[in-house]
Scaffold this motif. Structure first.
Motif, PDB file in Angstrom:
ATOM      1  N   ALA A   1       2.535 -19.144  -7.988  1.00  0.00           N
ATOM      2  CA  ALA A   1       1.389 -18.617  -7.740  1.00  0.00           C
ATOM      3  C   ALA A   1       1.743 -17.172  -8.072  1.00  0.00           C
ATOM      4  CB  ALA A   1       0.204 -18.372  -7.211  1.00  0.00           C
ATOM      5  N   MET A   2       2.437 -16.672  -7.358  1.00  0.00           N
ATOM      6  CA  MET A   2       3.075 -15.192  -7.196  1.00  0.00           C
ATOM      7  C   MET A   2       4.203 -15.141  -7.946  1.00  0.00           C
ATOM      8  SD  MET A   2       4.119 -12.551  -4.464  1.00  0.00           S
ATOM      9  CE  MET A   2       5.038 -10.983  -4.366  1.00  0.00           C
ATOM     10  N   ALA A   3       4.766 -16.101  -8.167  1.00  0.00           N
ATOM     11  CA  ALA A   3       6.060 -15.849  -9.500  1.00  0.00           C
ATOM     12  C   ALA A   3       5.399 -16.117 -11.003  1.00  0.00           C
ATOM     13  CB  ALA A   3       6.880 -17.530  -8.960  1.00  0.00           C
ATOM     14  N   GLU A   4       4.772 -17.560 -10.822  1.00  0.00           N
ATOM     15  CA  GLU A   4       4.001 -16.517 -12.133  1.00  0.00           C
ATOM     16  C   GLU A   4       3.360 -15.477 -12.575  1.00  0.00           C
ATOM     17  OE1 GLU A   4       3.544 -18.992 -14.593  1.00  0.00           O
ATOM     18  OE2 GLU A   4       3.807 -21.074 -13.330  1.00  0.00           O
ATOM     19  N   SER A   5       2.390 -14.977 -11.388  1.00  0.00           N
ATOM     20  CA  SER A   5       2.026 -13.411 -12.089  1.00  0.00           C
ATOM     21  C   SER A   5       3.593 -12.953 -12.151  1.00  0.00           C
ATOM     22  CB  SER A   5       0.963 -12.642 -10.642  1.00  0.00           C
ATOM     23  OG  SER A   5       1.781 -13.339  -9.251  1.00  0.00           O
ATOM     24  N   GLU A   6       4.531 -12.271 -11.369  1.00  0.00           N
ATOM     25  CA  GLU A   6       5.692 -11.509 -11.516  1.00  0.00           C
ATOM     26  C   GLU A   6       6.036 -11.757 -12.727  1.00  0.00           C
ATOM     27  OE1 GLU A   6       6.355  -8.926 -10.341  1.00  0.00           O
ATOM     28  OE2 GLU A   6       5.392  -9.016  -8.014  1.00  0.00           O
ATOM     29  N   MET A   7       6.291 -12.980 -13.637  1.00  0.00           N
ATOM     30  CA  MET A   7       6.969 -13.694 -14.213  1.00  0.00           C
ATOM     31  C   MET A   7       6.086 -13.036 -15.959  1.00  0.00           C
ATOM     32  SD  MET A   7       9.232 -16.934 -14.198  1.00  0.00           S
ATOM     33  CE  MET A   7       8.129 -17.512 -12.723  1.00  0.00           C
ATOM     34  N   ALA A   8       4.814 -13.120 -15.474  1.00  0.00           N
ATOM     35  CA  ALA A   8       3.687 -12.635 -16.515  1.00  0.00           C
ATOM     36  C   ALA A   8       4.186 -11.428 -16.583  1.00  0.00           C
ATOM     37  CB  ALA A   8       1.924 -12.600 -16.134  1.00  0.00           C
ATOM     38  N   ARG A   9       3.997 -10.544 -15.574  1.00  0.00           N
ATOM     39  CA  ARG A   9       3.990  -9.030 -15.488  1.00  0.00           C
ATOM     40  C   ARG A   9       5.754  -8.453 -16.510  1.00  0.00           C
ATOM     41  NH1 ARG A   9       2.856  -7.312  -8.858  1.00  0.00           N
ATOM     42  NH2 ARG A   9       0.745  -7.382  -9.464  1.00  0.00           N
ATOM     43  N   ILE A  10       6.590  -9.275 -15.943  1.00  0.00           N
ATOM     44  CA  ILE A  10       7.896  -9.320 -16.792  1.00  0.00           C
ATOM     45  C   ILE A  10       7.704  -8.354 -18.477  1.00  0.00           C
ATOM     46  CG2 ILE A  10      10.247  -9.683 -16.934  1.00  0.00           C
ATOM     47  CD1 ILE A  10       9.918 -10.241 -13.621  1.00  0.00           C
ATOM     48  N   GLU A  11       7.048 -10.169 -18.480  1.00  0.00           N
ATOM     49  CA  GLU A  11       6.617 -10.206 -19.738  1.00  0.00           C
ATOM     50  C   GLU A  11       5.910  -8.999 -20.635  1.00  0.00           C
ATOM     51  OE1 GLU A  11       7.318 -15.081 -21.248  1.00  0.00           O
ATOM     52  OE2 GLU A  11       5.127 -13.611 -22.176  1.00  0.00           O
ATOM     53  N   GLY A  12       4.877  -8.714 -19.772  1.00  0.00           N
ATOM     54  CA  GLY A  12       3.993  -7.491 -20.249  1.00  0.00           C
ATOM     55  C   GLY A  12       5.246  -6.247 -20.321  1.00  0.00           C
ATOM     56  N   SER A  13       5.888  -6.321 -19.468  1.00  0.00           N
ATOM     57  CA  SER A  13       6.833  -4.923 -18.747  1.00  0.00           C
ATOM     58  C   SER A  13       7.366  -4.566 -20.388  1.00  0.00           C
ATOM     59  CB  SER A  13       6.714  -4.504 -17.745  1.00  0.00           C
ATOM     60  OG  SER A  13       7.832  -5.076 -17.385  1.00  0.00           O
ATOM     61  N   LEU A  14       7.803  -5.376 -20.907  1.00  0.00           N
ATOM     62  CA  LEU A  14       9.497  -5.734 -21.378  1.00  0.00           C
ATOM     63  C   LEU A  14       8.053  -5.294 -22.430  1.00  0.00           C
ATOM     64  CD1 LEU A  14      11.134  -8.631 -20.648  1.00  0.00           C
ATOM     65  CD2 LEU A  14      11.508  -5.989 -20.284  1.00  0.00           C
ATOM     66  N   ALA A  15       7.321  -5.913 -23.116  1.00  0.00           N
ATOM     67  CA  ALA A  15       6.752  -5.906 -24.445  1.00  0.00           C
ATOM     68  C   ALA A  15       6.135  -4.051 -24.684  1.00  0.00           C
ATOM     69  CB  ALA A  15       5.340  -6.664 -24.322  1.00  0.00           C
ATOM     70  N   THR A  16       6.274  -3.975 -23.440  1.00  0.00           N
ATOM     71  CA  THR A  16       6.096  -2.192 -23.436  1.00  0.00           C
ATOM     72  C   THR A  16       7.165  -1.372 -23.710  1.00  0.00           C
ATOM     73  OG1 THR A  16       3.346  -2.460 -21.877  1.00  0.00           O
ATOM     74  CG2 THR A  16       4.448   0.460 -22.329  1.00  0.00           C
ATOM     75  N   ARG A  17       7.880  -2.000 -23.253  1.00  0.00           N
ATOM     76  CA  ARG A  17       9.079  -0.861 -23.222  1.00  0.00           C
ATOM     77  C   ARG A  17       9.862  -1.453 -24.788  1.00  0.00           C
ATOM     78  NH1 ARG A  17      14.061  -1.840 -19.160  1.00  0.00           N
ATOM     79  NH2 ARG A  17      15.681  -0.361 -20.726  1.00  0.00           N
ATOM     80  N   TRP A  18       9.346  -2.517 -25.059  1.00  0.00           N
ATOM     81  CA  TRP A  18      10.232  -2.986 -26.521  1.00  0.00           C
ATOM     82  C   TRP A  18       9.342  -3.966 -27.490  1.00  0.00           C
ATOM     83  CZ3 TRP A  18      13.623  -3.808 -22.249  1.00  0.00           C
ATOM     84  CH2 TRP A  18      14.402  -3.114 -22.972  1.00  0.00           C
TER      85      TRP A  18
END
Lengths: 138, 81
Positions: free
Chosen positions: A52-69
């Motif tokens: 559950a936590m790995a899923e939410s962390e990877m979603a967060r990473i995708e989200g923060s990369l989308a903000t940065r680029w």
């Protein structure tokens, strides 16, 4: 809802099809199981995740990369289970209008995954021994 | 109150369980749970500060309060990729 973790082989072709008509660059990183670690022969690696936590962390990473680029789309998949040498354990595909952003976001994604996502690996060695990898121990 | 403890990797193997159900006094914090677990399982002492805690899938400091039904995971240094 995207599912990032998979017990089945990663479908890299499916990730590559994510490219949009405006994308001129598709950059993929695929991490595979290597046959040695610190001079000792490895035959397989067992990956374990706090799902559950790995899923939410990877979603967060995708989200923060989308903000940065904002022009880059990043897709991440991570495998769990017992993987033999040569088997892909993680795949990242970054698609963008131009290559610079695609390379940068792809690189940032794998570094963030290694830092933050609750996944662990146990090296299974040719001599029958095995050990959980601890990157904080040099 | 009762919390569910989830264990992974080297800690899971050392304890011999991937999940524990632990009874705590009302008002207990993450640190209290760790002390209780360390009494029975030396692996908690061995990992020390390198073992992070997460409460309901969010990393939590030792001073974080616990509630009945919480899921507390102990996370060894991660090694994905």
């Amino acid at each position: 809802v995207t599912v990032f973790l998979t017990a089945d082989p990663i479908d890299v072709a499916e990730l590559l099809r994510e490219a949009r008509p405006g994308d001129g660059a598709v950059c993929a990183f695929i991490g595979v199981v290597r046959n040695e670690s610190e001079g000792r022969e490895t035959v397989a690696i067992e990956y374990e995740a706090y799902g559950a936590m790995a899923e939410s962390e990877m979603a967060r990473i995708e989200g923060s990369l989308a903000t940065r680029w904002p022009h880059v789309r990043v897709r991440i998949r991570h495998r769990v289970g017992l993987l033999p040498v040569g088997e892909p354990s993680v795949a990242i595909v970054a698609t963008a209008p131009h290559r610079d952003e695609a390379f940068a976001a792809c690189r940032a994604a794998i570094e963030e995954i290694k830092k933050r996502v609750p996944i662990w690996k146990k090296e299974i060695r040719a001599d029958g021994s095995s050990e959980w990898v601890d990157p904080t121990r040099a | 109150m009762r919390v569910t403890v989830k264990l992974f990797g080297a800690v899971r193997e050392a304890v011999g369980e991937k999940e524990l159900s632990v009874q705590l006094a009302p008002g207990a914090h993450v640190a209290d749970l760790r002390r209780l677990l360390a009494r029975d399982h030396p692996v908690f002492e061995r990992f020390g500060a390198r073992l992070a805690a997460a409460v309901n899938q969010e990393t939590a400091p030792e001073g974080a309060p616990l509630r009945d039904g919480d899921e507390v995971a102990y996370l060894p240094p991660v090694a994905g990729g």
